[in-house]
Motif scaffolding. Structure first.
Motif, PDB file in Angstrom:
ATOM      1  N   ALA A 133      -2.334   6.929   7.780  1.00  0.00           N
ATOM      2  CA  ALA A 133      -1.954   5.536   7.501  1.00  0.00           C
ATOM      3  C   ALA A 133      -0.490   5.310   7.851  1.00  0.00           C
ATOM      4  O   ALA A 133      -0.120   4.265   8.406  1.00  0.00           O
ATOM      5  CB  ALA A 133      -2.214   5.195   6.031  1.00  0.00           C
ATOM      6  N   ALA A 154      -7.306   4.439   8.513  1.00  0.00           N
ATOM      7  CA  ALA A 154      -6.594   4.995   7.364  1.00  0.00           C
ATOM      8  C   ALA A 154      -5.882   3.885   6.598  1.00  0.00           C
ATOM      9  O   ALA A 154      -5.870   3.873   5.356  1.00  0.00           O
ATOM     10  CB  ALA A 154      -5.594   6.051   7.823  1.00  0.00           C
ATOM     11  N   VAL A 155      -5.284   2.948   7.312  1.00  0.00           N
ATOM     12  CA  VAL A 155      -4.616   1.814   6.656  1.00  0.00           C
ATOM     13  C   VAL A 155      -5.622   1.004   5.841  1.00  0.00           C
ATOM     14  O   VAL A 155      -5.353   0.607   4.704  1.00  0.00           O
ATOM     15  CB  VAL A 155      -3.914   0.922   7.702  1.00  0.00           C
ATOM     16  N   MET A 190      -6.431   2.798   2.611  1.00  0.00           N
ATOM     17  CA  MET A 190      -5.332   2.710   1.661  1.00  0.00           C
ATOM     18  C   MET A 190      -5.199   1.289   1.105  1.00  0.00           C
ATOM     19  O   MET A 190      -4.848   1.107  -0.069  1.00  0.00           O
ATOM     20  CB  MET A 190      -4.023   3.155   2.320  1.00  0.00           C
ATOM     21  N   GLN A 191      -5.476   0.288   1.916  1.00  0.00           N
ATOM     22  CA  GLN A 191      -5.456  -1.084   1.410  1.00  0.00           C
ATOM     23  C   GLN A 191      -6.534  -1.298   0.355  1.00  0.00           C
ATOM     24  O   GLN A 191      -6.288  -1.934  -0.675  1.00  0.00           O
ATOM     25  CB  GLN A 191      -5.647  -2.069   2.572  1.00  0.00           C
TER      26      GLN A 191
END
Length: 298
Positions: free
Chosen positions: A214, A221-222, A225-226
């Motif tokens: 991320a 990956a972002v 995580m969001q």
């Protein structure tokens, strides 16, 4: 007679930490042990606690025989379940006195120095805890896979799930997917075999990979995580609804999750005044009392 020493233990799903203090608060030694989640075995968790305690005593130049003059405050994952807390309290202990609490409870105690406030732990699992007007409140933390959304275990499982989606052609094949596949020799059946016997800490072992990817801008990956951040936001929002206007974050993923939290959550965040070990030592100190002495002849 000598006053009792104070031992605080923070026991989580990945490992446990111990801190031994003199009656005046001076830190004498610290130690570490294995996973201490009561859900996966009371005896195993307390063995890990004892291992960490022995290391703390050794760092202080003391031996196992000195455990009898120790008041121990044990904050353990899984102790939020009454039956497990009762079983842990009934288990034979080497300490002169012992109190069992939840890992979230001691983290909240340490974060607010015994005052009102809330905490969200983001580690192998997630849980929110608050003390408001002397009353404790618990949100989440019911155990993975039914709960603990946004945790390391949840993040790791999401990485595996989306890797399998990519293998099926139902999702993007990003560098994160390639890295996860590399862990399993490019074989989706290896993921299935891993999943069959995996515990939360095993899933959580993949979370650092997601965090790293991320940070490098991997869109998958972002996105994970969001989503994790949104789950932590929901925990914090409930604490605010209950009256906890001051919230601290704790746990190994409390730093990485920060950039993915909503502005509304950030408005309520405050620096922790102390950590979970400070809370555990405070619990031990209250257990020992100001005038309690170690047993004679020990």
């Amino acid at each position: 007679m000598a006053a009792m020493l104070h031992l605080g233990v923070d026991g989580g799903g990945t490992g446990c930490r111990a801190r031994l203090c003199a009656p005046d608060g001076t830190v004498l030694g610290e130690g570490r042990g294995g996973p201490a989640n009561l859900r996966f075995g009371v005896a195993e968790a307390l063995d890990a606690v004892a291992e960490a305690a022995r290391h703390a005593l050794a760092a202080a130049g003391l031996g196992e025989g000195d455990l009898a003059r120790v008041a121990a405050g044990l904050g353990l994952a899984g102790a939020s379940e009454p039956a497990l807390a009762t079983a842990a309290a009934a288990h034979p202990h080497p300490y002169g006195a012992v109190a069992i609490a939840t890992d979230a409870g001691i983290a909240c105690l340490g974060a607010h120095a015994g005052g009102d406030g809330g905490i969200v732990i983001v580690g192998t699992g997630t849980i929110a805890w608050a003390v408001i007007g002397g009353r404790e409140h618990r949100i989440g933390g019911w155990g993975y896979p039914l709960s603990d959304e946004g945790s390391g275990a949840w993040i790791g499982a999401e990485a595996l799930r989306r890797t399998l989606w990519a293998h099926d052609g139902r999702g993007p094949r990003t560098p994160l997917v390639e890295a996860v596949f590399d862990r399993f020799g490019g074989d989706p059946h290896g993921i299935v075999a891993f999943m069959t016997g995996a515990k939360p800490r095993d899933f959580g072992g993949l979370a650092p990979l997601v965090v790293d990817r991320a940070g490098a801008g991997d869109p998958l990956a972002v996105a994970i995580m969001q989503d994790a951040g949104a789950h932590v936001d929901a925990l914090a929002r409930r604490l605010v609804e209950l009256g906890a206007g001051r919230i601290a974050l704790s746990g190994g993923l409390s730093g990485p999750i920060g950039p993915f939290l909503a502005d509304e959550t950030r408005r309520h965040l405050v620096p922790a005044r102390g950590d979970a070990l400070d809370g555990a030592v405070a619990l031990a100190r209250s257990l020992a009392g100001p005038d309690r002495a170690a047993p004679e002849g020990r």
